[in-house]
Enzyme design. Structure first.
Site, PDB file in Angstrom:
ATOM      1  N   ASN A 228       1.084  -2.607   5.196  1.00 42.50           N
ATOM      2  CA  ASN A 228       0.235  -1.426   5.319  1.00 42.50           C
ATOM      3  C   ASN A 228      -1.018  -1.495   4.451  1.00 42.50           C
ATOM      4  OD1 ASN A 228      -0.331   1.609   5.720  1.00 42.50           O
ATOM      5  ND2 ASN A 228      -0.029   1.458   3.508  1.00 42.50           N
TER       6      ASN A 228
ATOM      7  N   THR B  42       1.797   3.690  -2.234  1.00 44.81           N
ATOM      8  CA  THR B  42       1.750   4.874  -3.087  1.00 44.81           C
ATOM      9  C   THR B  42       0.791   5.958  -2.629  1.00 44.81           C
ATOM     10  OG1 THR B  42       0.104   3.819  -4.532  1.00 44.81           O
ATOM     11  CG2 THR B  42       2.438   3.565  -5.124  1.00 44.81           C
TER      12      THR B  42
ATOM     13  N   GLY C   5       0.836  -1.203   0.000  1.00 44.53           N
ATOM     14  CA  GLY C   5       0.000   0.000   0.000  1.00 44.53           C
ATOM     15  C   GLY C   5       0.864   1.244   0.000  1.00 44.53           C
TER      16      GLY C   5
ATOM     17  N   TYR D 146     -13.897  -4.345   9.038  1.00 46.38           N
ATOM     18  CA  TYR D 146     -12.626  -3.640   9.236  1.00 46.38           C
ATOM     19  C   TYR D 146     -12.076  -3.918  10.636  1.00 46.38           C
ATOM     20  CZ  TYR D 146      -9.268   0.252   9.149  1.00 46.38           C
ATOM     21  OH  TYR D 146      -8.131   1.017   9.189  1.00 46.38           O
TER      22      TYR D 146
ATOM     23  N   LYS E 264      -8.545  -5.909  11.709  1.00 47.69           N
ATOM     24  CA  LYS E 264      -7.485  -5.256  12.478  1.00 47.69           C
ATOM     25  C   LYS E 264      -7.208  -5.991  13.785  1.00 47.69           C
ATOM     26  CE  LYS E 264      -6.577  -2.168   9.454  1.00 47.69           C
ATOM     27  NZ  LYS E 264      -5.269  -2.152   8.775  1.00 47.69           N
TER      28      LYS E 264
ATOM     29  N   SER F  62      -5.180  -0.808  13.669  1.00 45.32           N
ATOM     30  CA  SER F  62      -6.082   0.298  13.971  1.00 45.32           C
ATOM     31  C   SER F  62      -6.686   0.117  15.360  1.00 45.32           C
ATOM     32  CB  SER F  62      -7.214   0.353  12.941  1.00 45.32           C
ATOM     33  OG  SER F  62      -8.245   1.229  13.362  1.00 45.32           O
TER      34      SER F  62
END
Length: 246
Positions: free
Chosen positions: A91, A15, A13, A156, A160, A143
């Site tokens: 990431n 960019t 991840g 999500y 995590k 997170s």
């Protein structure tokens, strides 16, 4: 001498948002970085142009972290080119929010796949390079939702929480090889990941943070670089929160 001169790193991840900040911070400290991105070619081209001064120090690779065969081929290539790997930052992450009763099965599975299974695949296949040299730094970007939960983010939050369990178990497995495995847990960070929040939501969420602001990607990158460096050699299986006191 720069802190990460001669070190080799992979960031997923890489960019946009936090991943871009981590990648650029590693580059600035002398690391050679393979930055993985999923499919946003425009963001990759922009990043490559903005960091052209680093030349061959930065290589951007389009790769789906959930594709086991593709990740295996990528890691085989790293072994041929680099021989070893010093730093892995997991990431890559996505959100597909909905209350559980209305959540589509494909949104549940895709979030778990990218955020959790992708980290498992990347780590499993990159580990042999670290085990060979008996040194490595692995950092998962998790997170606070993993332990706080949040309405509309069951997928999500589950992904995590799973990352933290994965990290803690792996830390016990590889610690004797001088490989540390830790997590950085950013709170509300001003990135595209929360770019869909309304102005009202932004104000409400800022009220939840004692610092009364959202963090920056650069502030998260500082925490990652600390855990990826030699100063953190005795930190293993830890979660470092970057939340402003959330």
């Amino acid at each position: 001498m720069l802190e990460f001169e001669s070190k080799k790193a992979v960031v997923t991840g890489a960019t946009r948002g936090i991943g871009r900040a981590i990648t650029e911070a590693l580059l600035a400290q002398g690391a050679t970085v393979a930055g993985i991105y999923g499919g946003n070619q425009e963001a990759a081209e922009t990043m490559a142009g903005d960091n052209s001064r680093y030349g061959e120090q930065l290589r951007l690779v389009q790769l789906d972290v959930v594709d086991y065969a593709a990740v295996a081929a990528f890691c085989t290539g790293l072994e041929t080119e680099w021989d070893t790997l010093d730093i892995l930052v997991n990431n890559a992450g996505i959100r597909r929010d909905a209350i559980l009763a209305m959540m589509r099965e494909e949104d549940w599975r895709r979030v778990l796949d990218v955020n959790l299974t992708g980290g498992y695949i990347m780590t499993k296949l990159a580990l042999p390079l670290m085990l060979k040299q008996k040194y490595g730094r692995i950092v998962f970007i998790t997170s606070p939702m993993g332990h706080l939960g949040f309405a509309g983010q069951a997928n999500y939050a589950a992904s995590k929480a799973g990352q933290i369990g994965l990290m803690k178990s792996l830390a016990k497995e590889v610690g004797k090889r001088k490989i540390t495995v830790n997590s950085v847990s950013p709170g509300f960070i001003a990135t595209e990941l929360i770019g869909d929040l309304s102005a009202t939501q932004v104000q409400e969420y800022k009220k939840m943070v004692p610092a009364n602001r959202f963090g920056t990607p650069a502030e998260v990158a500082e925490a990652v670089l600390f855990l990826a460096g030699d100063r953190a050699a005795y930190i293993n299986g830890a979660v470092l929160e970057v939340t402003g006191g959330l």
